[in-house]
Design an enzyme around this catalytic site. Structure first.
Site, PDB file in Angstrom:
ATOM      1  N   GLN A 291      42.238  37.648  10.237  1.00  0.00           N
ATOM      2  CA  GLN A 291      43.623  37.683  10.270  1.00  0.00           C
ATOM      3  C   GLN A 291      44.456  37.452  11.441  1.00  0.00           C
ATOM      4  O   GLN A 291      45.710  37.383  11.477  1.00  0.00           O
ATOM      5  CB  GLN A 291      43.913  39.305  10.050  1.00  0.00           C
ATOM      6  CG  GLN A 291      43.138  39.801   8.707  1.00  0.00           C
ATOM      7  CD  GLN A 291      43.104  39.095   7.540  1.00  0.00           C
ATOM      8  OE1 GLN A 291      44.127  38.807   6.964  1.00  0.00           O
ATOM      9  NE2 GLN A 291      41.959  38.618   6.689  1.00  0.00           N
ATOM     10  N   ASN A 292      43.634  37.207  12.518  1.00  0.00           N
ATOM     11  CA  ASN A 292      44.323  36.581  13.752  1.00  0.00           C
ATOM     12  C   ASN A 292      44.740  35.315  13.488  1.00  0.00           C
ATOM     13  O   ASN A 292      44.247  34.428  13.137  1.00  0.00           O
ATOM     14  CB  ASN A 292      43.566  36.552  15.036  1.00  0.00           C
ATOM     15  CG  ASN A 292      44.144  36.375  16.353  1.00  0.00           C
ATOM     16  OD1 ASN A 292      44.963  35.439  16.429  1.00  0.00           O
ATOM     17  ND2 ASN A 292      44.168  37.552  17.104  1.00  0.00           N
ATOM     18  N   ARG A 293      45.871  34.767  13.983  1.00  0.00           N
ATOM     19  CA  ARG A 293      46.510  33.497  13.572  1.00  0.00           C
ATOM     20  C   ARG A 293      46.501  32.655  14.752  1.00  0.00           C
ATOM     21  O   ARG A 293      46.895  31.336  14.656  1.00  0.00           O
ATOM     22  CB  ARG A 293      48.007  33.473  13.290  1.00  0.00           C
ATOM     23  CG  ARG A 293      48.375  34.334  11.783  1.00  0.00           C
ATOM     24  CD  ARG A 293      48.418  35.594  11.561  1.00  0.00           C
ATOM     25  NE  ARG A 293      49.254  36.353  12.664  1.00  0.00           N
ATOM     26  CZ  ARG A 293      50.444  36.933  12.652  1.00  0.00           C
ATOM     27  NH1 ARG A 293      51.150  36.664  11.657  1.00  0.00           N
ATOM     28  NH2 ARG A 293      51.025  37.595  13.759  1.00  0.00           N
TER      29      ARG A 293
ATOM     30  N   THR B  26      49.396  36.426  18.586  1.00  0.00           N
ATOM     31  CA  THR B  26      48.918  35.980  17.230  1.00  0.00           C
ATOM     32  C   THR B  26      48.043  37.145  16.365  1.00  0.00           C
ATOM     33  O   THR B  26      47.772  36.704  15.631  1.00  0.00           O
ATOM     34  CB  THR B  26      48.001  34.889  17.368  1.00  0.00           C
ATOM     35  OG1 THR B  26      46.901  35.170  18.165  1.00  0.00           O
ATOM     36  CG2 THR B  26      48.831  33.760  17.707  1.00  0.00           C
TER      37      THR B  26
END
Length: 168
Positions: free
Chosen positions: A43-45, A142
């Protein structure tokens, strides 16, 4: 409330003699620690943002991520070498020992240091800036915990604050 654990950073910085930009996080999340690599939470961008700004495909595997960083002259590490932390919560971080960032700064022609989020920026300013004297650019996090920031907004702001294109 999760219990605090005293944890040491488990993996080395990613950089080489061509790295120009150092992006610092705080400390690896539980998922990153499980994956033994940076920004391991799907889920980290981070990977989507940096790929968008470099014009590259989003890397998927750890070897692809490492190759991507080196190809794009991006170094990645964390401010913290050891701390007490509850789960992955940056706000729970206490009893910090900072990484010796000179390992990267002496080994690569870093032209810019960037913090991935406010907490990384604050920790850098408290523990690293006094001895290094190098300025740092604060980028929006992020992390999935920074849900108020959409991917397009992150790409826009990161792109406005930092040039991830290779300098020739």
């Amino acid at each position: 409330m999760q219990d605090y654990q005293k944890i040491s950073h488990m993996f080395e910085p990613v950089f080489d003699g061509d790295s120009e930009i150092l992006i610092l996080g705080t400390f690896p999340s539980v998922k990153s620690r499980d994956n033994h690599f940076y920004y391991g939470n799907p889920q980290n961008r981070f990977w989507s943002v940096t790929a968008a700004l470099t014009g590259e495909d989003v890397p998927e595997t750890v070897p692809e991520k490492r190759d991507f960083l080196l190809r794009c002259h991006i170094a990645v590490w964390d401010v913290i070498a050891e701390c007490e932390i509850a789960g992955s919560s940056d706000s729970s971080i206490r009893n910090v020992t900072a990484n010796d960032l000179s390992v990267v700064l002496d080994g690569a022609p870093i032209r810019e240091i960037c913090a991935n989020g406010l907490k990384a920026y604050e920790l850098y300013m408290k523990y690293c800036y006094p001895s290094l004297g190098r300025e740092i650019t604060k980028l929006p996090s992020t992390s999935p915990a920074n849900a108020a920031w959409s991917l397009p907004r992150l790409v826009e702001d990161w792109g406005r604050l930092i040039d991830l294109k290779k300098q020739d």
